[in-house]
Design an enzyme around this catalytic site. Structure first.
Site, PDB file in Angstrom:
ATOM      1  N   GLU A 138      -8.620 -14.505  10.386  1.00 62.84           N
ATOM      2  CA  GLU A 138      -8.572 -13.481  11.436  1.00 62.84           C
ATOM      3  C   GLU A 138      -7.828 -14.100  12.610  1.00 62.84           C
ATOM      4  O   GLU A 138      -8.388 -14.919  13.342  1.00 62.84           O
ATOM      5  CB  GLU A 138      -9.992 -13.075  11.860  1.00 62.84           C
ATOM      6  CG  GLU A 138      -9.976 -11.945  12.869  1.00 62.84           C
ATOM      7  CD  GLU A 138     -11.252 -11.813  13.693  1.00 62.84           C
ATOM      8  OE1 GLU A 138     -11.513 -10.725  14.207  1.00 62.84           O
ATOM      9  OE2 GLU A 138     -11.975 -12.813  13.849  1.00 62.84           O
ATOM     10  N   ASP A 182     -13.495 -16.099  10.125  1.00 62.77           N
ATOM     11  CA  ASP A 182     -13.724 -15.412  11.391  1.00 62.77           C
ATOM     12  C   ASP A 182     -13.113 -16.205  12.548  1.00 62.77           C
ATOM     13  O   ASP A 182     -13.227 -17.435  12.597  1.00 62.77           O
ATOM     14  CB  ASP A 182     -15.236 -15.266  11.604  1.00 62.77           C
ATOM     15  CG  ASP A 182     -15.578 -14.387  12.789  1.00 62.77           C
ATOM     16  OD1 ASP A 182     -15.136 -13.227  12.792  1.00 62.77           O
ATOM     17  OD2 ASP A 182     -16.293 -14.853  13.701  1.00 62.77           O
TER      18      ASP A 182
HETATM   19  O1  TEU Z   1     -14.039 -10.860  15.867  1.00 61.56           O
HETATM   20  C1  TEU Z   1     -13.326 -11.699  16.737  1.00 61.56           C
HETATM   21  C2  TEU Z   1     -12.814 -11.070  17.925  1.00 61.56           C
HETATM   22  O2  TEU Z   1     -12.309 -11.773  18.746  1.00 61.56           O
HETATM   23  C3  TEU Z   1     -12.950  -9.598  18.078  1.00 61.56           C
HETATM   24  O3  TEU Z   1     -14.090  -9.320  18.799  1.00 61.56           O
HETATM   25  C4  TEU Z   1     -11.738  -9.065  18.726  1.00 61.56           C
HETATM   26  O4  TEU Z   1     -11.616  -9.542  20.022  1.00 61.56           O
HETATM   27  C5  TEU Z   1     -11.804  -7.600  18.809  1.00 61.56           C
HETATM   28  O5  TEU Z   1     -12.222  -7.092  17.611  1.00 61.56           O
HETATM   29  C6  TEU Z   1     -10.467  -7.015  19.122  1.00 61.56           C
HETATM   30  O6  TEU Z   1     -10.601  -5.637  19.101  1.00 61.56           O
HETATM   31  C7  TEU Z   1     -14.822 -11.463  14.916  1.00 61.56           C
HETATM   32  C8  TEU Z   1     -15.560 -10.431  14.108  1.00 61.56           C
HETATM   33  O7  TEU Z   1     -14.641  -9.628  13.424  1.00 61.56           O
HETATM   34  C9  TEU Z   1     -16.456  -9.664  15.012  1.00 61.56           C
HETATM   35  O8  TEU Z   1     -17.113  -8.636  14.345  1.00 61.56           O
HETATM   36  C10 TEU Z   1     -17.451 -10.622  15.612  1.00 61.56           C
HETATM   37  O9  TEU Z   1     -18.250  -9.942  16.533  1.00 61.56           O
HETATM   38  C11 TEU Z   1     -16.761 -11.788  16.298  1.00 61.56           C
HETATM   39  O10 TEU Z   1     -15.761 -12.368  15.484  1.00 61.56           O
HETATM   40  C12 TEU Z   1     -17.747 -12.890  16.617  1.00 61.56           C
HETATM   41  O11 TEU Z   1     -18.079 -13.566  15.453  1.00 61.56           O
END
Ligand code: TEU
Length: 565
Positions: free
Chosen positions: A310, A252
């Protein structure tokens, strides 16, 4: 694949090509890891790893299947439904977080990274899932969350209790506020979910005191990765799961973790909630790469285990840095998920994604949807047109070389759901002052069977997010008996992708195509045509393998795609 695997022998005439044998897997699995140097597609010099052309299926565990009737999906629910994944023909599961969490961000706020939350069935349920999935030849990868913990994590609780200056606070990013009474946050950073990225704590003496950084929710304090204890603990977490048979991780916010020294103010970049940009000092600080090298050192001790980051970084060169040979195995590339149904833009996105991966000779990855970015049908306009386009783009994605990620429900053609205000749970809704509805609409539970909600998802009528009554027609049961359904279409597409040599090769050659359409050819001989225009497209000569919509006279209607050999 071992001949005793029910999946391989009964359902898969063409075993998925895999890479070299993994000592780790064969030591712990009843079935030897379905790998082997006999893979016809593995190069003579270096066998391909199992994931090099895998289809990963993302399971949002709250929403997949509920075994205990509390209205929230769980791991035994998933284990009970693994047949669905076998029928679909995926290679691996990516499981969103199931570790212990107060669920402020549905598991991305981790209070104990080395145990499974009782909501999902606890550790034994994960062990059952891993054993059952492996028996069926499906690998299990899970989310790990290194950037932050939950505020309920013992480390954070200790940091609060210890007061300023102690070592307990040094595991997080505590700072004094600015202004005479420290009432102004240490810098101007915003949370990705809206509002300030800082929260002020009440000190043990009962007075307002320091602030801590949280790039996401208040309940997700960012860790201080300059503190060696943080990596030491993360290493423990990686090993803990790898020893229990997990086949890899989705990391993540893999571009987070490292922060610029002194946490300077950010220029006003006008970045919207849930968005990031490459100029954004909150993310992609160069020292993050040292962390990835350390992670890779751990992964390399477990041959066959995969790390998937990610990485929300736009610039190809900077994105590719994460895929250097001593960093991540795979990185999510989100270009397709951000591209409209426009032939030129799609081609650009594909070319860019391929070019980015090529910088480090990395494996390309393709994503159209996930639990953050929403569902494809809705993004392409919704209704019949949205569905037709979603099916067409699935064919484009599945025709490309590399790794594909499907998001649960994508194979059913589910749209986003317009939920009433009172149902919304994503922290974004509150933090944005009710201006951003957040991501709940793409997280509604999966319809399995029956005529009414909860459609076999649960025995409890009150599911954690309400399910629309009109989803009766979209259930797995309903679509399974319809050869023209989206589910039947996905099953067929995945079967072809897995079994046909025409999908071989790593190159993509663009053929001349009329405006608003595109045609590309793979080294193995597959041709993929997409019609994103409003007139029929005459297809090139060849045998039709699959089309996302009925063809007339070898012409492809608008909003559809075809595979030819
Ligand atoms: O997402 C990381 C993140 O930065 C996203 O919120 C991104 O900015 C957004 O999806 C863009 O459209 C990850 C996880 O996938 C998310 O579900 C979590 O909320 C986040 O980390 C925090 O852990």
């Amino acid at each position: 694949m071992g001949s005793g695997s029910p999946r391989a022998s009964a359902r898969r005439p063409e075993p998925n090509p895999m890479g070299s044998g993994s000592p780790r897997a064969s030591a712990r699995r009843p079935e030897p890891n379905p790998m082997g140097s006999g893979s016809p597609r593995a190069s003579a010099r270096r066998p391909e790893p199992w994931w090099s052309r895998a289809v990963f299926y993302q399971v949002y565990p709250r929403s997949f299947a509920d075994s205990d009737g509390d209205g929230v999906g769980d791991l035994d629910g998933l284990t009970d439904r693994l047949d669905h994944l076998v029928e679909l023909g995926v290679d691996a599961i990516w499981l969103n977080p199931v570790t212990v969490s107060p669920m402020a961000d549905h598991g991305y706020d981790v209070a104990d990274p080395r145990d499974v939350d009782p909501l999902f069935g606890g550790m034994v349920a994960l062990e059952r899932l891993i054993a059952a999935a492996h028996q069926l030849g499906i690998r299990v990868t899970m989310d790990v969350v290194p950037n932050h913990t939950s505020s309920a994590h013992p480390w954070f609780q200790a940091a609060l209790a210890a007061g300023p200056g102690g070592t307990a606070r040094d595991r997080y990013l505590f700072r004094d506020g600015r202004g005479p009474d420290g009432t102004v946050p240490p810098n101007n950073w915003k949370s990705v979910f809206g509002g300030p990225a800082w929260t002020r704590v009440v000190e043990p003496n009962g007075k307002p005191g320091q602030w801590y950084l949280h790039l996401f929710d208040t309940e997700q304090p960012d860790l201080n990765w300059d503190n060696p204890e943080v990596f030491a603990d993360f290493e423990k977490t990686l090993r803990f799961w790898l020893e229990r048979g997990v086949d890899g991780f989705r990391i993540d916010v893999a571009h987070g973790m490292a922060k610029p020294p002194d946490l300077p103010d950010s220029p006003d970049l006008g970045i919207a909630v849930l968005q990031q940009s490459d100029d954004d000092p909150r993310f992609n600080h160069p020292s993050v790469h040292a962390i990835h090298r350390d992670i890779r050192t751990v992964m390399d001790r477990y041959p066959g285990a995969v790390s998937i980051g990610e990485v929300w970084v736009q610039d190809n060169a900077r994105w590719a840095e994460y895929l250097r040979p001593d960093e991540l195995h795979l990185g999510f590339n989100f270009r397709l998920a951000r591209t409209d149904f426009d032939a030129t833009e799609i081609r650009d996105a594909v070319e860019n994604s391929l070019a980015a991966a090529a910088i480090e000779a990395a494996t390309p990855t393709w994503t159209l949807a996930n639990h953050d970015v929403g569902r494809v049908v809705t993004r392409y306009g919704g209704g019949e047109v949205g569905l037709a386009r979603a099916r067409a783009m699935a064919m484009v994605m599945l025709a490309l070389p590399g790794v594909v990620f499907l998001y649960n429900g994508q194979e059913l053609g589910l749209p986003d759901v317009e939920l009433p205000d009172e149902a919304l749970q994503d922290p974004t809704w509150e933090r944005s002052g009710h201006t951003e509805r957040g991501r709940d609409g793409c997280r509604v539970p999966i319809p399995w069977c029956g005529d009414n909600p909860p459609f076999g998802f649960s025995t409890h009528a009150d599911t954690w997010l309400p399910m629309p009554p009109e989803w009766a027609a979209l259930s797995v049961e309903e679509q399974s008996i319809d050869p023209d359904s989206t589910l039947s279409f996905f099953r067929h597409a995945l079967q072809l992708r897995r079994g046909r040599d025409e999908f071989d090769g790593t190159d993509v050659q663009w053929l001349t195509a009329p405006k608003d359409t595109l045609i590309f050819r793979r080294g193995g001989g597959l041709m993929c045509a997409l019609n994103a225009g409003d007139r029929p497209l005459a297809l090139p000569a060849g045998e039709l393998l699959l089309a996302s919509a009925p063809l007339a006279d070898h012409t492809l209607p608008p909003d559809s795609a075809a595979w030819l050999v």
